[in-house]
Scaffold this motif. Structure first.
Motif, PDB file in Angstrom:
ATOM      1  N   SER A   1       1.072  -1.090   0.018  1.00  0.00           N
ATOM      2  CA  SER A   1      -0.144   0.038   0.160  1.00  0.00           C
ATOM      3  C   SER A   1       0.827   0.970   0.115  1.00  0.00           C
ATOM      4  CB  SER A   1      -1.026   0.050   1.194  1.00  0.00           C
ATOM      5  OG  SER A   1      -1.988  -1.003   1.144  1.00  0.00           O
ATOM      6  N   GLN A   2       1.907   1.225   0.840  1.00  0.00           N
ATOM      7  CA  GLN A   2       2.642   2.328   0.845  1.00  0.00           C
ATOM      8  C   GLN A   2       3.547   2.601  -0.420  1.00  0.00           C
ATOM      9  OE1 GLN A   2       5.431   1.480   4.038  1.00  0.00           O
ATOM     10  NE2 GLN A   2       3.842   1.849   5.700  1.00  0.00           N
ATOM     11  N   TRP A   3       3.930   1.522  -1.196  1.00  0.00           N
ATOM     12  CA  TRP A   3       4.585   1.422  -2.362  1.00  0.00           C
ATOM     13  C   TRP A   3       3.663   2.412  -3.420  1.00  0.00           C
ATOM     14  CZ3 TRP A   3       3.755  -2.698  -6.267  1.00  0.00           C
ATOM     15  CH2 TRP A   3       4.366  -2.531  -7.387  1.00  0.00           C
ATOM     16  N   ILE A   4       2.452   1.699  -3.643  1.00  0.00           N
ATOM     17  CA  ILE A   4       1.446   2.196  -4.419  1.00  0.00           C
ATOM     18  C   ILE A   4       1.128   3.597  -4.280  1.00  0.00           C
ATOM     19  CG2 ILE A   4      -0.979   1.926  -5.219  1.00  0.00           C
ATOM     20  CD1 ILE A   4      -0.564  -1.122  -4.613  1.00  0.00           C
ATOM     21  N   GLU A   5       0.956   4.135  -2.903  1.00  0.00           N
ATOM     22  CA  GLU A   5       0.709   5.430  -2.792  1.00  0.00           C
ATOM     23  C   GLU A   5       1.714   6.308  -3.201  1.00  0.00           C
ATOM     24  OE1 GLU A   5      -0.926   8.272   0.597  1.00  0.00           O
ATOM     25  OE2 GLU A   5      -0.833   6.299   1.034  1.00  0.00           O
TER      26      GLU A   5
ATOM     27  N   SER B   1      -3.477  11.835  -6.759  1.00  0.00           N
ATOM     28  CA  SER B   1      -3.491  11.320  -5.394  1.00  0.00           C
ATOM     29  C   SER B   1      -4.476  10.244  -5.288  1.00  0.00           C
ATOM     30  CB  SER B   1      -4.409  12.715  -4.697  1.00  0.00           C
ATOM     31  OG  SER B   1      -5.726  12.854  -5.054  1.00  0.00           O
ATOM     32  N   LEU B   2      -4.495   9.543  -4.135  1.00  0.00           N
ATOM     33  CA  LEU B   2      -4.971   8.131  -3.799  1.00  0.00           C
ATOM     34  C   LEU B   2      -6.564   8.227  -3.515  1.00  0.00           C
ATOM     35  CD1 LEU B   2      -4.529   5.154  -4.179  1.00  0.00           C
ATOM     36  CD2 LEU B   2      -3.783   5.120  -2.007  1.00  0.00           C
ATOM     37  N   GLY B   3      -7.499   7.845  -4.423  1.00  0.00           N
ATOM     38  CA  GLY B   3      -8.751   7.550  -3.876  1.00  0.00           C
ATOM     39  C   GLY B   3      -8.874   6.281  -3.397  1.00  0.00           C
ATOM     40  N   GLU B   4      -9.644   5.431  -3.866  1.00  0.00           N
ATOM     41  CA  GLU B   4     -10.018   3.917  -3.599  1.00  0.00           C
ATOM     42  C   GLU B   4      -9.729   2.899  -4.437  1.00  0.00           C
ATOM     43  OE1 GLU B   4     -13.196   1.323  -1.225  1.00  0.00           O
ATOM     44  OE2 GLU B   4     -13.372   3.416  -1.057  1.00  0.00           O
ATOM     45  N   VAL B   5      -8.779   2.105  -4.318  1.00  0.00           N
ATOM     46  CA  VAL B   5      -8.194   1.127  -5.391  1.00  0.00           C
ATOM     47  C   VAL B   5      -8.528  -0.139  -4.635  1.00  0.00           C
ATOM     48  CG1 VAL B   5      -6.369  -0.137  -6.546  1.00  0.00           C
ATOM     49  CG2 VAL B   5      -6.683   2.627  -6.510  1.00  0.00           C
ATOM     50  N   SER B   6      -9.151  -1.240  -5.247  1.00  0.00           N
ATOM     51  CA  SER B   6      -9.348  -2.410  -4.773  1.00  0.00           C
ATOM     52  C   SER B   6      -8.583  -3.549  -5.598  1.00  0.00           C
ATOM     53  CB  SER B   6     -10.783  -2.787  -4.803  1.00  0.00           C
ATOM     54  OG  SER B   6     -11.612  -1.970  -3.755  1.00  0.00           O
ATOM     55  N   TYR B   7      -7.952  -4.274  -4.894  1.00  0.00           N
ATOM     56  CA  TYR B   7      -7.105  -5.364  -5.764  1.00  0.00           C
ATOM     57  C   TYR B   7      -7.839  -6.493  -5.302  1.00  0.00           C
ATOM     58  CZ  TYR B   7      -3.052  -2.660  -6.983  1.00  0.00           C
ATOM     59  OH  TYR B   7      -2.214  -1.753  -7.527  1.00  0.00           O
ATOM     60  N   ILE B   8      -8.348  -7.565  -6.440  1.00  0.00           N
ATOM     61  CA  ILE B   8      -8.935  -8.463  -6.192  1.00  0.00           C
ATOM     62  C   ILE B   8      -8.258  -9.812  -6.881  1.00  0.00           C
ATOM     63  CG2 ILE B   8     -11.085 -10.034  -6.960  1.00  0.00           C
ATOM     64  CD1 ILE B   8     -11.194  -6.131  -7.130  1.00  0.00           C
TER      65      ILE B   8
ATOM     66  N   ILE C   1       1.180  -2.721 -10.583  1.00  0.00           N
ATOM     67  CA  ILE C   1       1.540  -1.372 -10.787  1.00  0.00           C
ATOM     68  C   ILE C   1       1.023  -0.859 -12.212  1.00  0.00           C
ATOM     69  CG2 ILE C   1       3.894  -1.073 -11.928  1.00  0.00           C
ATOM     70  CD1 ILE C   1       2.367   0.595  -8.749  1.00  0.00           C
ATOM     71  N   HIS C   2       0.797  -2.054 -13.047  1.00  0.00           N
ATOM     72  CA  HIS C   2       0.303  -1.746 -14.542  1.00  0.00           C
ATOM     73  C   HIS C   2      -1.059  -1.052 -14.314  1.00  0.00           C
ATOM     74  CE1 HIS C   2       0.184  -2.870 -18.904  1.00  0.00           C
ATOM     75  NE2 HIS C   2      -1.144  -3.185 -18.512  1.00  0.00           N
ATOM     76  N   GLY C   3      -1.950  -1.592 -13.582  1.00  0.00           N
ATOM     77  CA  GLY C   3      -3.151  -1.207 -13.470  1.00  0.00           C
ATOM     78  C   GLY C   3      -3.114   0.418 -13.042  1.00  0.00           C
ATOM     79  N   ILE C   4      -2.208   0.537 -12.083  1.00  0.00           N
ATOM     80  CA  ILE C   4      -2.181   1.831 -11.527  1.00  0.00           C
ATOM     81  C   ILE C   4      -1.615   2.898 -12.678  1.00  0.00           C
ATOM     82  CG2 ILE C   4      -1.102   3.456  -9.954  1.00  0.00           C
ATOM     83  CD1 ILE C   4      -3.161   1.628  -8.373  1.00  0.00           C
ATOM     84  N   LEU C   5      -0.700   2.583 -13.403  1.00  0.00           N
ATOM     85  CA  LEU C   5      -0.132   3.281 -14.536  1.00  0.00           C
ATOM     86  C   LEU C   5      -1.405   3.680 -15.633  1.00  0.00           C
ATOM     87  CD1 LEU C   5       3.276   1.638 -14.754  1.00  0.00           C
ATOM     88  CD2 LEU C   5       2.682   3.980 -14.158  1.00  0.00           C
ATOM     89  N   HIS C   6      -2.357   2.424 -15.704  1.00  0.00           N
ATOM     90  CA  HIS C   6      -3.344   2.975 -16.583  1.00  0.00           C
ATOM     91  C   HIS C   6      -4.195   3.939 -15.966  1.00  0.00           C
ATOM     92  CE1 HIS C   6      -3.178   0.054 -20.095  1.00  0.00           C
ATOM     93  NE2 HIS C   6      -3.123  -0.932 -19.129  1.00  0.00           N
ATOM     94  N   TYR C   7      -4.456   3.783 -14.927  1.00  0.00           N
ATOM     95  CA  TYR C   7      -5.454   4.885 -14.141  1.00  0.00           C
ATOM     96  C   TYR C   7      -4.701   6.069 -14.277  1.00  0.00           C
ATOM     97  CZ  TYR C   7      -7.633   0.862 -11.800  1.00  0.00           C
ATOM     98  OH  TYR C   7      -8.233  -0.371 -11.707  1.00  0.00           O
ATOM     99  N   CYS C   8      -3.214   6.291 -14.306  1.00  0.00           N
ATOM    100  CA  CYS C   8      -2.501   7.602 -14.383  1.00  0.00           C
ATOM    101  C   CYS C   8      -2.635   8.137 -15.770  1.00  0.00           C
ATOM    102  CB  CYS C   8      -0.967   7.283 -13.864  1.00  0.00           C
ATOM    103  SG  CYS C   8      -1.042   6.943 -12.010  1.00  0.00           S
TER     104      CYS C   8
ATOM    105  N   LYS D   1       8.777   2.166 -11.696  1.00  0.00           N
ATOM    106  CA  LYS D   1       7.976   2.076 -10.344  1.00  0.00           C
ATOM    107  C   LYS D   1       7.991   1.033  -9.536  1.00  0.00           C
ATOM    108  CE  LYS D   1       5.812   6.057 -11.714  1.00  0.00           C
ATOM    109  NZ  LYS D   1       6.400   7.134 -11.395  1.00  0.00           N
ATOM    110  N   ILE D   2       8.574   0.024 -10.243  1.00  0.00           N
ATOM    111  CA  ILE D   2       9.146  -1.108  -9.238  1.00  0.00           C
ATOM    112  C   ILE D   2      10.300  -0.845  -8.436  1.00  0.00           C
ATOM    113  CG2 ILE D   2       9.992  -3.579  -9.445  1.00  0.00           C
ATOM    114  CD1 ILE D   2       7.991  -4.004 -11.876  1.00  0.00           C
TER     115      ILE D   2
END
Length: 140
Positions: free
Chosen positions: A19-23, A32-39, A104-111, A131-132
């Motif tokens: 979580s700290q890394w992703i933030e 800024s971080l909203g709500e991200v859910s990993y399934i 992190i691929h998913g987060i980068l798409h969101y960015c 990012k890794i």
């Protein structure tokens, strides 16, 4: 806020570290971080989602649903642990390194990063690598 959900017998060893890394990654992109859910799930679970929502009858390692508004990153990231393990074997990398790449691929798409064209894919891979490397950076 980052949520972790497990639909199979798998769990991250240190959710707080992830979580700290992703933030940090989100902040490094000026967002800024909203709500991200990993399934985390298996191939069959993700295949059903792929068929139902994307009309694709193929296995995949990740499907992300982007709920980002403005600069606030939010979304659901579905990850097949089966595919991540197979990819790690295929690319001769540790499972955890491949998992970080997919997460992190998913987060980068969101960015705003894309990967449909060859040039976009090169940028995405470069960003994933960058990012890794941030995973081991300690916050002061």
């Amino acid at each position: 806020m980052i949520n972790y959900n497990y639909e199979l017998d798998f769990a991250l060893e240190n959710e707080e570290l992830f979580s700290q890394w992703i933030e940090r990654v989100v902040l490094s992109e000026g967002k800024s971080l909203g709500e991200v859910s990993y399934i985390f799930c298996d191939d069959n679970y993700l295949l059903e989602i792929n068929e139902e929502y994307l009309q694709h009858d193929t296995l995949t390692d990740i499907i992300s649903f982007d709920y980002t508004e403005g600069d606030v990153i939010s979304g659901d990231v579905f990850i097949s642990i089966d595919r991540v393990q197979d990819n790690a074997d295929d690319f001769n990398v540790e499972f955890i390194e491949e998992l970080k790449r997919v997460m992190i691929h998913g987060i980068l798409h969101y960015c705003g990063y894309k990967d449909k064209s060859e040039s976009d894919e090169l940028i995405m891979r470069s960003k994933e690598d960058e990012k890794i490397k941030m995973f081991h950076v300690k916050q002061s």
